[in-house]
Scaffold this motif. Sequence first.
Motif, PDB file in Angstrom:
ATOM      1  N   GLY A 193       0.823  -1.214   0.000  1.00 45.33           N
ATOM      2  CA  GLY A 193       0.000   0.000   0.000  1.00 45.33           C
ATOM      3  C   GLY A 193       0.853   1.259   0.000  1.00 45.33           C
ATOM      4  O   GLY A 193       0.564   2.229  -0.693  1.00 45.33           O
ATOM      5  N   SER A 194       1.921   1.239   0.768  1.00 47.03           N
ATOM      6  CA  SER A 194       2.834   2.385   0.802  1.00 47.03           C
ATOM      7  C   SER A 194       3.519   2.566  -0.547  1.00 47.03           C
ATOM      8  O   SER A 194       3.666   3.692  -1.030  1.00 47.03           O
ATOM      9  CB  SER A 194       3.889   2.192   1.892  1.00 47.03           C
ATOM     10  N   LEU A 195       3.918   1.469  -1.156  1.00 44.72           N
ATOM     11  CA  LEU A 195       4.553   1.543  -2.472  1.00 44.72           C
ATOM     12  C   LEU A 195       3.570   2.068  -3.520  1.00 44.72           C
ATOM     13  O   LEU A 195       3.911   2.934  -4.325  1.00 44.72           O
ATOM     14  CB  LEU A 195       5.077   0.163  -2.884  1.00 44.72           C
ATOM     15  N   ALA A 196       2.340   1.574  -3.482  1.00 41.53           N
ATOM     16  CA  ALA A 196       1.317   2.041  -4.429  1.00 41.53           C
ATOM     17  C   ALA A 196       1.024   3.528  -4.216  1.00 41.53           C
ATOM     18  O   ALA A 196       0.849   4.277  -5.178  1.00 41.53           O
ATOM     19  CB  ALA A 196       0.047   1.216  -4.282  1.00 41.53           C
ATOM     20  N   ALA A 197       0.983   3.969  -2.981  1.00 43.92           N
ATOM     21  CA  ALA A 197       0.733   5.379  -2.687  1.00 43.92           C
ATOM     22  C   ALA A 197       1.875   6.256  -3.193  1.00 43.92           C
ATOM     23  O   ALA A 197       1.646   7.349  -3.723  1.00 43.92           O
ATOM     24  CB  ALA A 197       0.544   5.575  -1.182  1.00 43.92           C
ATOM     25  N   ALA A 198       3.103   5.787  -3.058  1.00 49.43           N
ATOM     26  CA  ALA A 198       4.243   6.554  -3.546  1.00 49.43           C
ATOM     27  C   ALA A 198       4.214   6.680  -5.070  1.00 49.43           C
ATOM     28  O   ALA A 198       4.448   7.760  -5.624  1.00 49.43           O
ATOM     29  CB  ALA A 198       5.551   5.897  -3.088  1.00 49.43           C
ATOM     30  N   VAL A 199       3.895   5.587  -5.750  1.00 49.93           N
ATOM     31  CA  VAL A 199       3.814   5.617  -7.219  1.00 49.93           C
ATOM     32  C   VAL A 199       2.668   6.530  -7.659  1.00 49.93           C
ATOM     33  O   VAL A 199       2.821   7.350  -8.570  1.00 49.93           O
ATOM     34  CB  VAL A 199       3.634   4.190  -7.782  1.00 49.93           C
ATOM     35  N   THR A 200       1.525   6.413  -7.017  1.00 46.97           N
ATOM     36  CA  THR A 200       0.375   7.254  -7.358  1.00 46.97           C
ATOM     37  C   THR A 200       0.678   8.724  -7.122  1.00 46.97           C
ATOM     38  O   THR A 200       0.322   9.581  -7.929  1.00 46.97           O
ATOM     39  CB  THR A 200      -0.856   6.824  -6.538  1.00 46.97           C
ATOM     40  N   SER A 201       1.358   9.037  -6.032  1.00 46.07           N
ATOM     41  CA  SER A 201       1.728  10.422  -5.746  1.00 46.07           C
ATOM     42  C   SER A 201       2.685  10.964  -6.799  1.00 46.07           C
ATOM     43  O   SER A 201       2.542  12.104  -7.247  1.00 46.07           O
ATOM     44  CB  SER A 201       2.367  10.531  -4.363  1.00 46.07           C
ATOM     45  N   ALA A 202       3.641  10.161  -7.200  1.00 43.09           N
ATOM     46  CA  ALA A 202       4.591  10.605  -8.229  1.00 43.09           C
ATOM     47  C   ALA A 202       3.870  10.860  -9.547  1.00 43.09           C
ATOM     48  O   ALA A 202       4.130  11.861 -10.231  1.00 43.09           O
ATOM     49  CB  ALA A 202       5.691   9.563  -8.405  1.00 43.09           C
ATOM     50  N   LEU A 203       2.951   9.979  -9.910  1.00 38.78           N
ATOM     51  CA  LEU A 203       2.171  10.183 -11.134  1.00 38.78           C
ATOM     52  C   LEU A 203       1.311  11.437 -11.036  1.00 38.78           C
ATOM     53  O   LEU A 203       1.166  12.178 -12.015  1.00 38.78           O
ATOM     54  CB  LEU A 203       1.301   8.961 -11.419  1.00 38.78           C
ATOM     55  N   ALA A 204       0.741  11.695  -9.881  1.00 40.62           N
ATOM     56  CA  ALA A 204      -0.074  12.897  -9.698  1.00 40.62           C
ATOM     57  C   ALA A 204       0.766  14.158  -9.843  1.00 40.62           C
ATOM     58  O   ALA A 204       0.324  15.139 -10.443  1.00 40.62           O
ATOM     59  CB  ALA A 204      -0.759  12.867  -8.332  1.00 40.62           C
TER      60      ALA A 204
END
Length: 75
Positions: free
Chosen positions: A23-34
């Motif tokens: 979940g933390s990894l997915a949140a980091a990737v999503t934040s970078a994409l945003a």
Amino acid sequence: MPNTGGPLATEIPNITDWMQGWGSLAAAVTSALAVLFTGWLLRHEIRARREEQADSAGAQARLIVGTVASVDLIP
């Protein structure tokens, strides 16, 4: 220094630990994409605004009408 059985690594990771990690990894990737998308959107809006300003300046320049007035040089 040998492990003395302290609080580090005393239990194996369970499913909730894995879920939190992914979940933390997915949140980091999503934040970078945003952040990347927001930067692209900003550049797009700046470019669109500059084009609108150029069109507006061109339209303003087309509104100017010149007239020629005759000047009588001989009284």
